[in-house]
Design a protein around this motif. Structure first.
Motif, short mmCIF file in Angstrom:
data_model
loop_
_atom_site.label_atom_id
_atom_site.label_comp_id
_atom_site.label_asym_id
_atom_site.label_seq_id
_atom_site.Cartn_x
_atom_site.Cartn_y
_atom_site.Cartn_z
N ILE A 183 36.26 35.98 41.19
CA ILE A 183 35.59 35.18 42.15
C ILE A 183 36.51 35.50 43.62
O ILE A 183 35.91 36.00 44.67
N LEU A 184 37.68 35.18 43.61
CA LEU A 184 38.71 35.62 44.70
C LEU A 184 38.56 37.25 45.02
O LEU A 184 38.63 37.29 46.33
N TRP A 185 38.67 37.79 43.90
CA TRP A 185 38.61 39.43 44.18
C TRP A 185 37.30 39.65 45.12
O TRP A 185 37.36 40.42 46.17
N ILE A 186 36.39 39.07 44.62
CA ILE A 186 34.84 39.26 45.37
C ILE A 186 34.93 38.77 46.61
O ILE A 186 34.64 39.32 47.35
N GLY A 187 35.38 37.69 46.77
CA GLY A 187 35.61 36.96 48.06
C GLY A 187 36.47 37.80 49.11
O GLY A 187 36.16 38.18 50.29
N PHE A 188 37.60 38.21 48.83
CA PHE A 188 38.35 39.08 49.63
C PHE A 188 37.70 40.63 49.83
O PHE A 188 38.08 40.86 50.80
N ASN A 192 46.17 34.14 49.85
CA ASN A 192 46.57 34.80 48.50
C ASN A 192 47.66 34.01 47.75
O ASN A 192 47.53 33.55 46.75
N LYS A 207 33.91 42.91 56.01
CA LYS A 207 33.64 42.28 57.38
C LYS A 207 34.74 42.51 58.35
O LYS A 207 34.07 42.76 59.74
N PHE A 250 34.77 41.13 50.05
CA PHE A 250 33.50 40.81 51.43
C PHE A 250 34.40 40.69 52.58
O PHE A 250 33.66 41.14 53.59
N LEU A 251 35.30 39.76 52.53
CA LEU A 251 36.00 39.42 53.91
C LEU A 251 36.72 40.86 54.70
O LEU A 251 36.67 41.22 55.58
#
Length: 176
Positions: free
Chosen positions: A57-62, A35, A68, A64-65
């Protein structure tokens, strides 16, 4: 010489709670570092629409991670809380071999070949190939009961034909 033995499974190793906590701390530290790097690279962008799009996009990626990581964290906690299941795997007696995992019983006369290659026991039955099996001896409690050499002697004592044994020499890592 012991004429009957039952090998049991060895429970898989559980992760410790400290390892789980260190895993979570490492992953979230990695998130923070990524970040900070991305914030540094995006500070020169002046287009407000592009900044909002990249931010989403970064918020959705984070997220998702994060999903997981939490899922794996809960998997490790469940794995830690389960009691180990120990069950019989292989039985050797005067009459024959019993492979409990797949309910395969064989008398010594019906076995056509026994091999031990790098701690993997292979039993072959010519008349009934469905009874063939392979067992990794390192996943049993063999070494707590006896050495592999004594186990091989026990097999040779009961099985009157040739027992093929091959152990790959350990490598020194020098390419020899």
């Amino acid at each position: 010489m012991k004429t009957e033995i039952t090998l049991q499974s060895v429970p898989e190793e559980k992760p410790g709670f400290i390892a789980i906590i260190l895993y979570v701390a490492f992953v979230y530290g990695l998130f923070w570092g990524i970040n900070q790097c991305l914030m540094y690279f995006f500070q020169d962008i002046t287009n407000e629409l592009l900044i909002k799009t990249l931010n989403n996009i970064l918020w959705i990626g984070f997220m998702f991670l994060h999903y997981k990581v939490v899922k794996y964290f809960l998997h490790l906690i469940n794995k830690q809380r389960k009691r180990p299941v120990i069950y019989p795997v292989l039985g050797i007696s005067r009459e024959g071999i019993n492979y409990y995992t797949e309910s395969k019983e064989m008398v010594w006369g019906s076995i056509s070949e026994i091999q031990i290659i790098d701690s993997v026991l292979s039993v072959t039955v010519d008349l009934n190939p469905k009874k063939d099996f392979k067992l990794n001896l390192s996943k049993t409690d063999l070494h707590t009961q006896m050495t592999q050499e004594i186990f091989e002697k026990l097999l040779k004592y009961h099985y009157k034909k040739e027992v093929y044994i091959y152990n790959t020499p350990s490598s020194c890592g020098c390419g020899c």
